[in-house]
Design an enzyme around this catalytic site. Structure first.
Site, PDB file in Angstrom:
ATOM      1  N   SER A 117     -13.264 -17.698  20.024  1.00 38.08           N
ATOM      2  CA  SER A 117     -14.619 -16.987  19.832  1.00 38.08           C
ATOM      3  C   SER A 117     -13.876 -15.934  20.833  1.00 38.08           C
ATOM      4  O   SER A 117     -12.724 -15.464  21.455  1.00 38.08           O
ATOM      5  CB  SER A 117     -15.543 -17.594  20.076  1.00 38.08           C
ATOM      6  OG  SER A 117     -16.897 -15.642  19.818  1.00 38.08           O
ATOM      7  N   ASP A 163     -19.710 -14.095   9.550  1.00 38.51           N
ATOM      8  CA  ASP A 163     -19.729 -14.498  10.867  1.00 38.51           C
ATOM      9  C   ASP A 163     -20.240 -13.506  11.414  1.00 38.51           C
ATOM     10  O   ASP A 163     -20.133 -12.012  11.206  1.00 38.51           O
ATOM     11  CB  ASP A 163     -17.717 -14.683  11.714  1.00 38.51           C
ATOM     12  CG  ASP A 163     -18.208 -14.945  12.715  1.00 38.51           C
ATOM     13  OD1 ASP A 163     -19.240 -14.472  14.152  1.00 38.51           O
ATOM     14  OD2 ASP A 163     -17.066 -15.333  13.987  1.00 38.51           O
ATOM     15  N   HIS A 178     -19.757 -17.753  12.195  1.00 38.86           N
ATOM     16  CA  HIS A 178     -19.836 -18.258  13.229  1.00 38.86           C
ATOM     17  C   HIS A 178     -19.276 -19.408  14.130  1.00 38.86           C
ATOM     18  O   HIS A 178     -17.758 -20.170  13.883  1.00 38.86           O
ATOM     19  CB  HIS A 178     -19.997 -17.530  14.704  1.00 38.86           C
ATOM     20  CG  HIS A 178     -19.572 -17.464  15.395  1.00 38.86           C
ATOM     21  ND1 HIS A 178     -18.245 -16.839  15.662  1.00 38.86           N
ATOM     22  CD2 HIS A 178     -19.393 -18.054  16.873  1.00 38.86           C
ATOM     23  CE1 HIS A 178     -18.031 -16.575  17.079  1.00 38.86           C
ATOM     24  NE2 HIS A 178     -18.441 -17.287  17.586  1.00 38.86           N
TER      25      HIS A 178
END
Length: 686
Positions: free
Chosen positions: A538, A623, A658
């Site tokens: 991320s 995501d 995610h």
């Protein structure tokens, strides 16, 4: 690897992006369309290339998966916690992927009431996540949220725990959590904006009514803020929180009067952060008021909540970060951080002697856990280190007796924490700042520069990366790897200033800290560029993208999970989830100085013709945090620009978002892919 294999080359469609009179050309902007069959085709081709290129590691991946799975106690359960007359337990059954949530009335010998068997609930879905379990004060009703897509848009439902009937009610597009008023028939919940997924509205729902008639209690107009709603530990107040990166505002309402209006606790003031806890006739406030960079504790009467009434209880300290408090009937427990290490401070309300819990190591994590019960002298906390499995401990704050309730079991009979060495070392950053590195490795390793070394970091949002134990990591350690966490600026590891020095126009400190830590472990002969690997996900994936543009020669391989790499384009797109709420973190590129600074480090914009390390990049099609097209565009551009034949893989989970796969064992398969990528580069085959 077969010589016939050729990576897919994405087609080029030139797209001009103009801002502040500056024009960028994005040749892969077309990948930003989930509905376009050509986009799906490209992602599938990348997946196929990755699968075929790593065919020779498939058996090893399977072996690693089985090895990691064998260390996990499959029929495990959480240690029960007691709340409002019931013991609550989360447990797993052998061979099953999802948790079972249950409770027992008044005694652990009572019959088990199963609230949710997520294995049953998940069986028709490729992704399943249940969250936000909230129980009414009369113990009759439970609300919960379900996400079956992995975009963190939960549908709230309500179950009657006396009849086991799930009501037909479905409230879509929420955060999943809800809070019961004391009347046992009113819930408050948070809805999201359909496009940006910002949590922006608090609704009120009455049992038996139509969700279409639910009342908007609060709408957060400022698109840099998110809202949540919860109940105070004392059960007296319902509390709405509005928060941005730098500013907070709370509203309170007596839980016994859910149809009254919420009252602002202290109206928002730019850069005033505070959080509140209720006890007896007062509120306790953790805040940065009066330039308290590392926060302090203040107190105010419950009928006089504005800041002019707040008085200091624990003053600000330059060297100690005040992270939070737990309030009990007879004790105040304060969570602090000093020199990068957690401290837990016990303070009796009656003025008795205060003290800290003793911890010996320098690579540990200690944290208060589920302390829902108010009238108790028992503090429950967690403890682990890089070589010590996590424990749940009950500590009697009066007698100081400690009871280890549960230590994470590592099955297989081979694990002994005495076989590993943990240390904390300090690298010197380019500006002279000392940056800590926590590491663990197997005894007997020689510092000859030949050890494979995996260096992990995150470094954003003030998130602290505490040293932690991992059973999966043992598969690397037992094959000769050193594993380390670089506590770079941008996290809050060494206090609030550590965070401030790694954001906005100081963001590059995060990247140079990581590079300087990399150089230091090479200098100290822990490893060498031929054996050094970097990992981040991320915002940590942004870090990976930056370091390979700045110093690709330091690393043999890089793992970037769901990487945030197209910083400028994303931060200029206000329709993307998270964007507007993050201007205080990254800067607002609609302002030229932030645009120019972001442009100077954005990984996608700074790809050049050069030799890049071996790379494994993963993403999820659904995501909501970092859109799949960021890593997809990055890989497409790297394919054209990189001047060597080192590995470059894009692995897209076409079913998930995610957090990756939802089942506990499916997630291990993703770890096995990453580990075989590293082990294959080290020519370790078993």
């Amino acid at each position: 690897m077969s010589t016939e294999l050729h990576p897919p080359i994405a087609k080029i469609i030139s797209h001009q992006l103009e801002k502040h009179g500056h024009i960028r050309t994005d040749n892969y902007y077309w990948l930003n369309d989930r509905e376009n069959p050509e986009v799906i085709d490209y992602l599938n081709k990348e997946n196929e290339y990755y699968q075929k290129s790593t065919e020779h590691t498939k058996a090893f991946q399977k072996d690693l998966f089985e090895e990691m799975k064998a260390r996990i106690k499959e029929d495990d359960e959480s240690y029960p916690y007691f709340y409002n007359g019931y013991f609550y337990i989360t447990r797993f059954e052998k061979g099953k992927d999802y948790p079972i949530y249950s409770r027992k009335k008044e005694s652990l010998t009572s019959a088990e009431e199963i609230m949710f068997d997520c294995n049953e609930m998940a069986k028709d879905f490729t992704y399943f996540n249940l969250n936000g379990i909230s129980i009414s004060e009369d113990n009759k009703w439970v609300s919960f949220g379900v996400d079956t897509v992995s975009r963190r848009q939960y549908t709230i439902q309500i179950k009657n725990l006396e009849t086991n009937e799930i009501l037909p009610l479905k409230i879509e597009n929420t955060t999943g959590g809800a809070t019961w008023a004391s009347d046992n028939k009113t819930i408050f919940y948070t809805r999201k904006d359909e496009v940006t997924l910002r949590s922006d509205k608090i609704f009120k729902h009455k049992l038996g009514s139509n969700p279409a008639d639910d009342v908007v209690v609060y709408f957060e107009k400022d698109d840099t803020f998110n809202v949540t709603v919860y109940k105070s530990k004392s059960k007296k107040y319902l509390i709405i929180t509005s928060e941005s990166t730098l500013t907070s505002e709370y509203q309170i309402l007596l839980s016994s009067t859910p149809d009254s209006k919420f009252k602002v606790f202290q109206k928002r003031t730019r850069e005033l952060e505070y959080s509140i806890s209720h006890y007896e006739d007062s509120f306790y406030i953790v805040t940065n008021k009066d330039d308290a960079t590392n926060f302090k504790l203040m107190k105010t009467p419950e009928d006089k909540t504005s800041k002019e009434n707040w008085v200091d209880l624990i003053s600000h300290r330059e060297e100690v970060l005040l992270e939070g408090i737990d309030i009990f009937k007879d004790y105040l427990v304060v969570s602090e951080r000093f020199d990068g290490l957690n401290k837990i401070r016990i303070m009796p309300w009656n003025g008795g002697e205060e003290y800290y819990l003793p911890f010996e190591l320098e690579t540990y994590t200690a944290y208060t856990t589920t302390n829902i019960d108010f009238d108790t002298e028992i503090l429950r906390y967690g403890y682990q280190s890089m070589a010590t499995p996590s424990s749940i401990i009950d500590f009697n704050m009066r007698t100081k007796e400690k009871t280890v309730l549960k230590e994470q079991e590592v099955l297989g009979g081979k694990f002994d924490k005495n076989n590993y060495i943990e240390e904390r070392i300090w690298a010197t950053a380019i500006d002279g700042t000392k940056v800590p590195i926590s590491m663990v490795y197997r005894k007997g390793i020689k510092l000859n520069g030949q050890n494979p070394f995996l260096l992990y970091a995150y470094g954003s949002y003030g998130m602290t990366m505490d040293p932690y134990f991992s059973t999966t990591r043992l598969s690397l350690l037992d094959r000769g790897f050193i594993y380390a966490i670089s506590h770079v600026r941008g996290g809050e590891d060494l206090g609030r200033n550590w965070y401030e020095d790694g954001k906005l126009l100081k963001k590059k400190n995060t990247f140079t800290d990581f590079i300087d830590c990399s150089k230091y472990v090479i200098e100290q002969k822990y490893t060498s560029p031929e054996h050094l690997y970097a990992e981040g996900g991320s915002a940590g994936g942004l870090l990976m993208g930056a370091i390979i543009n700045m110093n690709p020669e330091l690393y043999n391989g890089v793992i970037a999970q769901v990487p945030f790499v197209d910083v400028v384009t994303t931060m200029l797109d206000e329709t993307i989830p998270l964007t507007t709420g993050e201007y205080d973190e990254w800067g607002n590129p609609n302002k030229k100085k932030y645009y120019n600074y972001m442009l100077s480090y954005s990984p996608y914009d700074n790809v050049e013709k050069k030799e890049y390390p071996n790379m494994y990049i993963s993403t999820g099609l659904h995501d909501s945090q970092v859109q799949y097209w960021e890593p997809a565009k990055w890989v497409a551009k790297l394919r054209v620009y990189k001047t060597n034949d080192k590995q470059l893989y894009l692995d897209t989970n076409m079913e998930a978002g995610h957090g990756g796969a939802s089942g506990r064992f499916e997630a291990l398969k993703e770890v096995a892919k990453e580990f075989t990528f590293l082990l294959d580069l080290e020519k370790i085959e078993r």
